[in-house]
Write an enzyme that holds these catalytic residues in place. Sequence first.
Site, PDB file in Angstrom:
ATOM      1  N   LYS A 137     -21.589  48.941  48.208  1.00 46.06           N
ATOM      2  CA  LYS A 137     -20.546  49.006  49.228  1.00 46.06           C
ATOM      3  C   LYS A 137     -21.157  49.112  50.619  1.00 46.06           C
ATOM      4  CE  LYS A 137     -17.001  51.391  47.859  1.00 46.06           C
ATOM      5  NZ  LYS A 137     -16.395  52.687  47.448  1.00 46.06           N
ATOM      6  N   ARG A 184     -16.586  57.744  51.098  1.00 44.32           N
ATOM      7  CA  ARG A 184     -16.515  56.822  49.950  1.00 44.32           C
ATOM      8  C   ARG A 184     -17.839  56.772  49.218  1.00 44.32           C
ATOM      9  NH1 ARG A 184     -15.047  51.220  52.677  1.00 44.32           N
ATOM     10  NH2 ARG A 184     -14.153  50.825  50.612  1.00 44.32           N
ATOM     11  N   GLY A 217     -13.259  52.517  40.364  1.00 46.60           N
ATOM     12  CA  GLY A 217     -12.428  53.651  39.987  1.00 46.60           C
ATOM     13  C   GLY A 217     -13.186  54.825  39.405  1.00 46.60           C
ATOM     14  N   MET A 242     -15.774  56.570  40.869  1.00 50.05           N
ATOM     15  CA  MET A 242     -16.209  57.602  41.794  1.00 50.05           C
ATOM     16  C   MET A 242     -15.039  57.929  42.720  1.00 50.05           C
ATOM     17  SD  MET A 242     -19.396  57.790  40.813  1.00 50.05           S
ATOM     18  CE  MET A 242     -20.378  58.443  42.126  1.00 50.05           C
ATOM     19  N   ARG A 289     -17.446  42.424  47.538  1.00 49.73           N
ATOM     20  CA  ARG A 289     -18.465  42.412  46.486  1.00 49.73           C
ATOM     21  C   ARG A 289     -18.208  41.196  45.610  1.00 49.73           C
ATOM     22  NH1 ARG A 289     -15.800  47.650  43.633  1.00 49.73           N
ATOM     23  NH2 ARG A 289     -13.731  46.776  43.431  1.00 49.73           N
ATOM     24  N   HIS A 317      -5.966  49.402  37.030  1.00 53.49           N
ATOM     25  CA  HIS A 317      -7.174  49.884  36.354  1.00 53.49           C
ATOM     26  C   HIS A 317      -7.382  49.180  35.023  1.00 53.49           C
ATOM     27  CE1 HIS A 317      -9.396  52.753  33.747  1.00 53.49           C
ATOM     28  NE2 HIS A 317     -10.169  52.801  34.818  1.00 53.49           N
ATOM     29  N   ARG A 343     -29.304  32.083   2.814  1.00 51.09           N
ATOM     30  CA  ARG A 343     -29.450  33.076   1.752  1.00 51.09           C
ATOM     31  C   ARG A 343     -28.858  32.469   0.487  1.00 51.09           C
ATOM     32  NH1 ARG A 343     -27.221  35.624   6.317  1.00 51.09           N
ATOM     33  NH2 ARG A 343     -28.484  37.342   7.158  1.00 51.09           N
ATOM     34  N   ARG A 379     -34.128  30.590   1.691  1.00 51.14           N
ATOM     35  CA  ARG A 379     -34.812  31.752   1.138  1.00 51.14           C
ATOM     36  C   ARG A 379     -34.533  31.860  -0.347  1.00 51.14           C
ATOM     37  NH1 ARG A 379     -33.124  37.584   3.253  1.00 51.14           N
ATOM     38  NH2 ARG A 379     -31.310  37.141   1.938  1.00 51.14           N
ATOM     39  N   GLU A 423     -41.392  40.587   6.895  1.00 43.64           N
ATOM     40  CA  GLU A 423     -40.407  41.671   6.990  1.00 43.64           C
ATOM     41  C   GLU A 423     -40.968  42.982   6.478  1.00 43.64           C
ATOM     42  OE1 GLU A 423     -36.943  40.606   4.691  1.00 43.64           O
ATOM     43  OE2 GLU A 423     -38.148  39.449   3.279  1.00 43.64           O
ATOM     44  N   SER A 463     -41.006  33.361   9.225  1.00 45.88           N
ATOM     45  CA  SER A 463     -39.728  33.693   9.834  1.00 45.88           C
ATOM     46  C   SER A 463     -39.663  35.211   9.858  1.00 45.88           C
ATOM     47  CB  SER A 463     -38.588  33.112   9.012  1.00 45.88           C
ATOM     48  OG  SER A 463     -37.359  33.575   9.521  1.00 45.88           O
ATOM     49  N   GLY A 521     -38.107  38.428   9.586  1.00 38.02           N
ATOM     50  CA  GLY A 521     -36.876  39.052   9.098  1.00 38.02           C
ATOM     51  C   GLY A 521     -36.787  40.426   9.723  1.00 38.02           C
ATOM     52  N   THR A 522     -36.301  40.452  10.944  1.00 38.11           N
ATOM     53  CA  THR A 522     -36.406  41.692  11.724  1.00 38.11           C
ATOM     54  C   THR A 522     -35.457  42.793  11.259  1.00 38.11           C
ATOM     55  OG1 THR A 522     -35.049  40.592  13.372  1.00 38.11           O
ATOM     56  CG2 THR A 522     -37.407  40.706  13.802  1.00 38.11           C
ATOM     57  N   ASN A 523     -34.457  42.446  10.443  1.00 33.91           N
ATOM     58  CA  ASN A 523     -33.619  43.535   9.900  1.00 33.91           C
ATOM     59  C   ASN A 523     -34.457  44.407   8.975  1.00 33.91           C
ATOM     60  OD1 ASN A 523     -31.514  42.309  11.192  1.00 33.91           O
ATOM     61  ND2 ASN A 523     -30.691  41.347   9.347  1.00 33.91           N
ATOM     62  N   ASP A 524     -35.080  43.756   7.975  1.00 34.17           N
ATOM     63  CA  ASP A 524     -35.907  44.532   7.060  1.00 34.17           C
ATOM     64  C   ASP A 524     -37.156  45.061   7.744  1.00 34.17           C
ATOM     65  OD1 ASP A 524     -34.590  44.850   4.663  1.00 34.17           O
ATOM     66  OD2 ASP A 524     -35.078  42.832   3.969  1.00 34.17           O
ATOM     67  N   CYS A 571     -35.084  35.529  12.295  1.00 31.49           N
ATOM     68  CA  CYS A 571     -33.792  35.299  11.638  1.00 31.49           C
ATOM     69  C   CYS A 571     -33.006  36.579  11.401  1.00 31.49           C
ATOM     70  CB  CYS A 571     -33.987  34.559  10.322  1.00 31.49           C
ATOM     71  SG  CYS A 571     -34.854  35.544   9.088  1.00 31.49           S
ATOM     72  N   TYR A 576     -38.274  29.177  17.523  1.00 34.68           N
ATOM     73  CA  TYR A 576     -36.809  29.201  17.464  1.00 34.68           C
ATOM     74  C   TYR A 576     -36.300  30.608  17.185  1.00 34.68           C
ATOM     75  CZ  TYR A 576     -37.182  29.544  12.370  1.00 34.68           C
ATOM     76  OH  TYR A 576     -37.464  29.977  11.108  1.00 34.68           O
TER      77      TYR A 576
HETATM   78  P1  ADP Z   1     -13.530  52.336  45.171  1.00 33.90           P
HETATM   79  O1  ADP Z   1     -15.012  52.310  45.127  1.00 33.90           O
HETATM   80  O2  ADP Z   1     -12.916  53.103  44.050  1.00 33.90           O
HETATM   81  O3  ADP Z   1     -12.947  50.972  45.373  1.00 33.90           O
HETATM   82  P2  ADP Z   1     -13.232  52.794  47.981  1.00 33.90           P
HETATM   83  O4  ADP Z   1     -14.275  53.601  48.628  1.00 33.90           O
HETATM   84  O5  ADP Z   1     -13.334  51.328  48.142  1.00 33.90           O
HETATM   85  O6  ADP Z   1     -13.135  53.192  46.443  1.00 33.90           O
HETATM   86  O7  ADP Z   1     -11.867  53.304  48.528  1.00 33.90           O
HETATM   87  C1  ADP Z   1     -10.664  52.957  47.951  1.00 33.90           C
HETATM   88  C2  ADP Z   1      -9.698  52.455  48.971  1.00 33.90           C
HETATM   89  O8  ADP Z   1      -9.508  53.394  49.988  1.00 33.90           O
HETATM   90  C3  ADP Z   1     -10.128  51.203  49.700  1.00 33.90           C
HETATM   91  O9  ADP Z   1      -9.861  50.062  48.987  1.00 33.90           O
HETATM   92  C4  ADP Z   1      -9.276  51.268  50.928  1.00 33.90           C
HETATM   93  O10 ADP Z   1      -7.992  50.738  50.658  1.00 33.90           O
HETATM   94  C5  ADP Z   1      -9.161  52.736  51.176  1.00 33.90           C
HETATM   95  N1  ADP Z   1     -10.093  53.091  52.242  1.00 33.90           N
HETATM   96  C6  ADP Z   1     -11.375  53.470  52.153  1.00 33.90           C
HETATM   97  N2  ADP Z   1     -11.914  53.684  53.348  1.00 33.90           N
HETATM   98  C7  ADP Z   1     -10.936  53.423  54.254  1.00 33.90           C
HETATM   99  C8  ADP Z   1     -10.876  53.453  55.669  1.00 33.90           C
HETATM  100  N3  ADP Z   1     -11.934  53.761  56.400  1.00 33.90           N
HETATM  101  N4  ADP Z   1      -9.715  53.114  56.229  1.00 33.90           N
HETATM  102  C9  ADP Z   1      -8.647  52.781  55.481  1.00 33.90           C
HETATM  103  N5  ADP Z   1      -8.624  52.745  54.167  1.00 33.90           N
HETATM  104  C10 ADP Z   1      -9.777  53.064  53.541  1.00 33.90           C
HETATM  105 MG    MG Z   2     -35.056  40.785   4.068  1.00 30.68          MG
HETATM  106 MG    MG Z   3     -13.089  49.820  46.779  1.00 32.01          MG
END
Ligand code: ADP
Ligand code: MG
Ligand code: MG
Length: 946
Positions: A84, A154, A163, A165, A410, A526, A632, A688, A816, A835, A837-840, A902, A922
């Site tokens: 980020k 953030r 979601g 952190m 990203r 989510h 087999r 085999r 094997e 060949s 035979g990495t399981n055995d 194999c 192979y």
């Molecule tokens: P995550 O990594 O879970 O996506 P973010 O750090 O991106 O969390 O924050 C989640 C949301 O919070 C962002 O998508 C944005 O909508 C809002 N946010 C974060 N920083 C700001 C900011 N400086 N101003 C306005 N909204 C923010």
């Molecule tokens: Mg075998």
């Molecule tokens: Mg975000």
Amino acid sequence: MPSRLITSIILQTLETNVRFAQNLTDFVAGVQNIHKAEARRETERATSAAGNVGAAQDPGKFVFRFGGGTADGSAGMRELLGGKGANLAEMCNLGLPVPPGFTITTDVCSAFYAHGRNFPEGLETQVKGALAFIGKTVGAKFGDAENPLLVSVRSGARASMPGMMDTVLNLGLNDATVEALSVKSGDRRFAYDSYRRFIQMYSDVVLGVPHHVFEDILENYKKLQGFERDTDMSAADWQTVIGKYKDAVETELGQAFPQDIHQQLWGAIGAVFSSWNTPRAATYRRLQNIPDEWGTAVNVQAMVFGNLGTTSATGVAFTRNPSTGENQLYGEFLVNAQGEDVVAGIRTPQNITEAARIAAGSDEPSLEALMPDTFAEFRAVCNRLEAHYRDMQDIEFTIQEGKLWLLQTRSGKRTLPASLKIGVEMAEAGVISREEAVARIDPLQLDQLLHPTIDPDAEKTVIAVGLAASPGAACGEIVFDPDEAAKLKSEGRTVILVRSETSPDDINGMDAAAGILTSRGGMTSHAAVVARGWGRPCISGASSVRIDYAKGEMTAGGHTLKAGDIITIDGSTGEVILGEAKVRQPEVTGDFAKLMGWADGMRRMKIRANAETPRDAAQAREFGAEGIGLCRTEHMFFEGERIVAMREMIMAGDEAGRRTALAKILPMQRQDFVELFEIMAGFPVTIRLLDPPLHEFLPHDDAEIAEMAVATGIDAGKLKARVAQLTESNPMLGHRGCRLAITYPEIAEMQARAIFEAAIETGAKTGQTVALEIMVPLVAMKTELDILRDRIVKVANDVAAEKGVRPQYQIGTMIELPRAALQAGKIAETAEFFSFGTNDLTQTAFGLSRDDAASFLGQYTAKGVLKHDPFVTLDQEGVGELVAIAAERGRSTRPKIKLGICGEHGGDPASIAFCEGLGLDYVSCSPYRVPVARLAAAQATLSARK
Ligand code: ADP
Ligand code: MG
Ligand code: MG
């Protein structure tokens, strides 16, 4: 809210509380009160150990600024700044509108943990300076009584963990600054709405007060006032609620909500670092193979407000459709909203483009229609970012009174079909090379396309339709509780997780489910994001599905279904189907086929399949297998009348009796080979010889024995005695493999005859036959192979004399057993191919039975004794060394010896890369894994070339 969720939140926050009680003061005081010199040394060590961008920086630089058109960092610095932070810096460098801010490096996170959760010396000064920089850039001041600067705090790890952190918004508000914000914005309601959001978020994330406490207060208040929505609340209403919030915090913690904004800031920074080690973050890392050592960066950034009235909004967009890959801007937004509102699934968001709105049949206006100028600017920014990063971007933005602000970009998570389409289109447009397109696809993800989809012509009862959030069909038992889902999965059951919405606490259960169905939330909820990332079929926002957790049932389309009832979900259409729907086998076509074609042109190793039935062989060919690496033969003894003849052979008292029984099996086995050879004409086929211990062919319980006695006329008592005689306590190390053929050579002779005759027959029929490789299993000593080789050669000579055609063939062995690996130099004097035979080989190298390992192997991986299950990913260090030794010694005797693998590992990308490193010829894997192996082998060649 479901009670389980409450419980887990309470548990989680209890934990946070304990942590916090002990650290609240530390977090703040820690800045002044640290192991100064020590922390510095530690950070220096961490920085130079990183040996990357970090090393080039001043080791004392903990804070990287961005904003006002420039930045200290750039996209290349994600290890130090997190994804980020690095991308916020990059966007600033590109001159895009990004609220100014700064990033505290991942090195600080490492130092924080190395020193009992204390901050390194010098951090406070740098943060202070950077805060002043933000203030100057936006024309405000942190804590100012007239013009207060508000910031978000953030997290931002190297790899994106959506979601996982915690983020705190509107930090810097207190009883004084909220008044200033009210005056400055001229919108009292907005100011107090922001303040209550801050108290809620900060209390939850930093102080560990469960957020249902606040929800309950708000719900009660609204009920009392007769309000339906949050928008009915006035500034005065919010003020009243805030009073109640503060009281609740004081009751929970025995301490007032912090009014000191610096205490707020350091508390939040510490909480972000600490959130790296919450159970849910740890679980996500484990599932995604993200190392625990990486740590997270912290981003502190000036707030922009999407909740400043009807010309403000917040949203999320993908530069291409993340589900189909179509080259069309795709996203969702909410007017007068903030932060996570869009992804939280609380209000159903609106479409960004008109096209998407029309396609979705929505009446809510699109951003394109609502704010055409801002939309046009946004579209241009999206194009620019995608071109710059040369990949589809996932962008978070906020519009404050018509002005666009970018908050994140990203590489977007996408479905596999989308990955393939985007990769092929970008390569064909010359944006990326074909090698890059091939390298970008995760081979394991291909699995999704290699599994059945719902037959469009099949009869089906659709009981609800939701959003097609993640494609693929899944069928299983309904389960409402994530923990229950995990439990049932471990019992080998297939489940569909049905929830009103999911949260990061549910990921264990989501991982266990074959498919996920939610009644709320959009395409970026989510559930949808996580499912797409994992390639798990998912339907989100199926609003006609009513779920009653308490009763353990759901109703949809007039049907009431209980936990345990079967449903099918089609994540490609959004259809929820009653019972088990008819499904169709997958094919390699379109973008998939094109990209696989490119990959085939890049790889060095050949890909074969482990297959014995004509059906598997045909499927393997369809998926692009270039031969069979392991056929087999035991199944050929089980079907129909064969098992009778087989048992007759086992029960025979002498060789003549055995030969009579084997003669009955010969024509059937020959016919099996004929069918297989026709399908594989022109390709190598490794067969085999019989491998399992003989007792596997005998009945085991009394009823079966009685039945067999009737069928064969052999006395039941005698049968029982023979069964007892053959039973082994550890059959994997017993009388099996070549040991059978050494004691009963007539079995091997019959098999060799069936093979040679079949080869001659197919050759005569089709004018082409397979390259025969006869493989002797479980060889430990060269002598074993010598004895059997002589027998096989003699059969070949006999057949040649009888038919007047000389069969072409090679004789080799499976490696094997550790002894065979060590003796490979000698064995190669006889063997024309190996060949692995990495399981055995894994079993025998570890002294670990695969069938018994399940009871404790989980503990081994959980406790870090083993990084991976060695039966899934080759143990390169130990088993791999045996393979390497055998390859080297085998080659020193016979330089051109053909080498392949194999075991199950033949379909595992990491193991395939290892095989490439050893220069094997192979890999052979199960038919459905062949495309995975083709791609992984191409990637292995590409990275070996680098
Ligand atoms: P995550 O990594 O879970 O996506 P973010 O750090 O991106 O969390 O924050 C989640 C949301 O919070 C962002 O998508 C944005 O909508 C809002 N946010 C974060 N920083 C700001 C900011 N400086 N101003 C306005 N909204 C923010
Ligand atoms: Mg075998
Ligand atoms: Mg975000």
